[in-house]
Design a protein around this motif. Structure first.
Motif, short mmCIF file in Angstrom:
data_model
loop_
_atom_site.label_atom_id
_atom_site.label_comp_id
_atom_site.label_asym_id
_atom_site.label_seq_id
_atom_site.Cartn_x
_atom_site.Cartn_y
_atom_site.Cartn_z
N ALA A 28 0.44 -1.22 -0.40
CA ALA A 28 0.16 -0.09 0.15
C ALA A 28 0.58 1.19 -0.34
O ALA A 28 0.79 2.10 -0.48
CB ALA A 28 -1.10 -0.32 1.11
N LEU A 35 2.22 1.75 -3.16
CA LEU A 35 1.20 2.32 -4.01
C LEU A 35 0.75 3.72 -3.95
O LEU A 35 0.43 5.10 -4.33
CB LEU A 35 -0.51 2.24 -4.11
N MET A 36 1.32 4.94 -2.71
CA MET A 36 1.52 6.05 -2.36
C MET A 36 3.20 6.23 -2.91
O MET A 36 3.21 8.09 -2.69
CB MET A 36 1.63 6.62 -0.90
N CYS A 69 -8.88 0.16 -11.80
CA CYS A 69 -7.25 -0.32 -11.47
C CYS A 69 -6.85 -1.03 -13.21
O CYS A 69 -5.41 -0.68 -13.47
CB CYS A 69 -7.01 -1.37 -10.41
N ILE A 117 -2.88 8.44 -4.12
CA ILE A 117 -3.26 7.39 -3.98
C ILE A 117 -3.71 8.08 -2.70
O ILE A 117 -2.74 7.69 -1.74
CB ILE A 117 -3.15 6.40 -4.11
N ALA A 162 -5.79 3.31 -0.63
CA ALA A 162 -4.45 2.33 -0.99
C ALA A 162 -4.42 0.96 -0.34
O ALA A 162 -4.12 0.00 -0.68
CB ALA A 162 -3.03 3.47 -0.21
N THR A 220 -3.96 -4.53 -8.02
CA THR A 220 -2.87 -3.58 -8.48
C THR A 220 -2.53 -2.65 -9.77
O THR A 220 -3.04 -3.21 -10.17
CB THR A 220 -2.03 -4.93 -8.14
N THR A 243 3.96 5.09 -9.16
CA THR A 243 2.98 5.36 -8.48
C THR A 243 4.14 6.76 -7.31
O THR A 243 5.20 6.89 -7.36
CB THR A 243 2.21 4.65 -7.58
#
Lengths: 293, 130
Positions: A229, A232-233, B65, B87, B92, B101, B107
């Motif tokens: 996660a 993703l950030m 996604c 995000i 997330a 994913t 990102t």
């Protein structure tokens, strides 16, 4: 034979008492409210609340006396205790209220059996254990619910303190974790870490688990999810300080941490983070001795 | 009638880059239209990089996604690098828990970080070319 008569007279007296308390309900209840008001025990309560509560408490007590069972009192005490805590009533108000009620009941018995010592004695021997029983139950329930509130607050505080997210440099956070991680703590940790990454615009976070004795597959997977996660950030998480036991556990339960950067200890984690962020730490002249001198 | 429901996503040109800021939840059709518009405009403006800011999205489903992933792949074929930014933390984590994913799509935290990464990438490409 003699025993039976005593039993019978007790039975008769009990019925008489219940009848007496039911008949003089309004009178005694008003007297009780009056005394409570005089003692200042009703502060913060509205008039209709006083009416309802006093009636309910009164009836509950008489029911307990009649049936000899305290379930009603238990239920009521639990509810009143919870509500009392919500309304921030003091312990003095709650206990004082029931003590006053006991006095009012007792006084009414004295009035009724004036000059009849034997009957008064019997009435008191029936009434007193019930009154004491109810008081004990209410006090216990009240204290218990107060304790629960305190314990909850403390747990909350401990939980918040248990996952500090610290910034060591621009873009670098460290998260030292000490103690067992359960599912709830893992979830909280994730929440705090991800929001700190956003708030402090971190690019790398070092998660140090030196102080964690063991880890299970659920928590290991949760850590893995946190790392994904964070990615993703746009942030990377380095995990440091995996003890030999934890390393073995992770391999034997088959959690794949190969996508996570893991390092031996916090120092090497910070070194690696510095390298990735482009920081160069150089050793200059040592000034510790100067400060001490 | 149908025009009322259409959510036009603004695509801003900024030098060599295109910046897309998604302002509210998009339907599947909106996403597909965004994909088509981007594919077309990236070629027209000789774009080197595209930043898609999804800060305002508080839900990401599998279609979103997949579409974002395919946008990145399409734009790579059209010569532009795509970066998804903004995000939210809970989004997330929800994505990870749902197994969604973004694959190999880059990102970044926000628009600033995204632009910094793009600059670095494009600089790197040029030195490689020389």
């Amino acid at each position: 034979m003699a025993k039976k008569t005593i039993g019978e007279s007790r039975e008769k007296m009990l019925k008489e008492l219940v009848k007496h308390f039911r008949e003089s309900r309004e009178l005694l209840r008003r007297e009780w409210v009056k005394q409570m008001t005089a003692k200042g025990l009703l502060g913060g309560l509205k008039a209709d609340e006083i009416e309802n509560e006093s009636a309910r408490i009164y009836d509950t007590c008489v029911n307990c006396l009649e049936t000899g069972k305290y379930e009603d009192a238990q239920t009521y005490a639990g509810s009143v205790a919870e509500r009392a805590v919500l309304r921030n009533m003091t312990t003095e108000q709650v206990i004082g209220g029931f003590l006053t009620l006991r006095d009012v009941y007792g006084r009414s018995l004295f009035m009724r059996y004036q000059g009849k010592a034997a009957q008064l004695n019997l009435a008191l021997s029936i009434y007193e254990p019930v009154a004491n029983g109810i008081l004990t139950i209410v006090a216990m329930a009240y204290i218990k619910s107060k304790e629960m509130v305190v314990i909850q607050q403390q747990q909350e505080a401990i939980r918040e303190l248990s996952t500090p997210v610290l910034q060591v440099r621009e873009g670098l956070l460290i998260l030292p974790i000490i103690g067992m991680i359960d599912t709830q703590r893992a979830r909280q940790l994730t929440e705090q870490l991800l929001s700190a990454i956003r708030a402090k615009r971190a690019k790398i976070a070092v998660l140090d688990i030196t102080g964690v004795p063991t880890i299970d597959s659920k928590v290991a997977n949760h850590l893995l999810q946190t790392v994904t996660a964070a990615r993703l950030m746009g942030a990377n998480i380095l995990v440091t300080g995996l003890s030999p036991q934890i390393a073995q556990t992770i391999v034997s339960i088959g959690v794949d941490l190969s996508k996570v950067t893991t390092l031996a200890d916090l120092q090497s984690g910070i070194d690696e983070a510095d390298k990735l962020l482009g920081y160069k730490v150089t050793k200059g002249e040592q000034i510790v001795s100067k400060i001490e001198g | 009638m149908s025009e009322v429901n259409v959510m036009e996503v603004p695509i801003l040109k900024q030098g060599q880059y295109l910046i897309v800021s998604i302002q509210s939840a998009l339907t599947d059709a909106d996403f597909l239209r965004l994909r088509d518009n981007l594919a077309e405009q990236a070629g027209r403006y000789r774009t080197r990089g595209v930043i898609i800011d999804i800060t305002a999205l508080d839900v990401m489903d599998s279609f979103a996604c997949r579409t974002l992933r395919s946008i990145a792949h399409i734009l790579r074929l059209r010569g532009a690098e795509t970066i998804i930014v903004g995000i939210q933390p809970d989004v997330a984590f929800a994505m990870v828990q749902l197994g969604l994913t973004l694959g190999d799509v880059t990102t970044a935290l926000d628009l600033d970080e995204g632009l910094a990464i793009l600059r670095q990438k494009i600089k790197g490409d040029r030195t490689n070319g020389v």
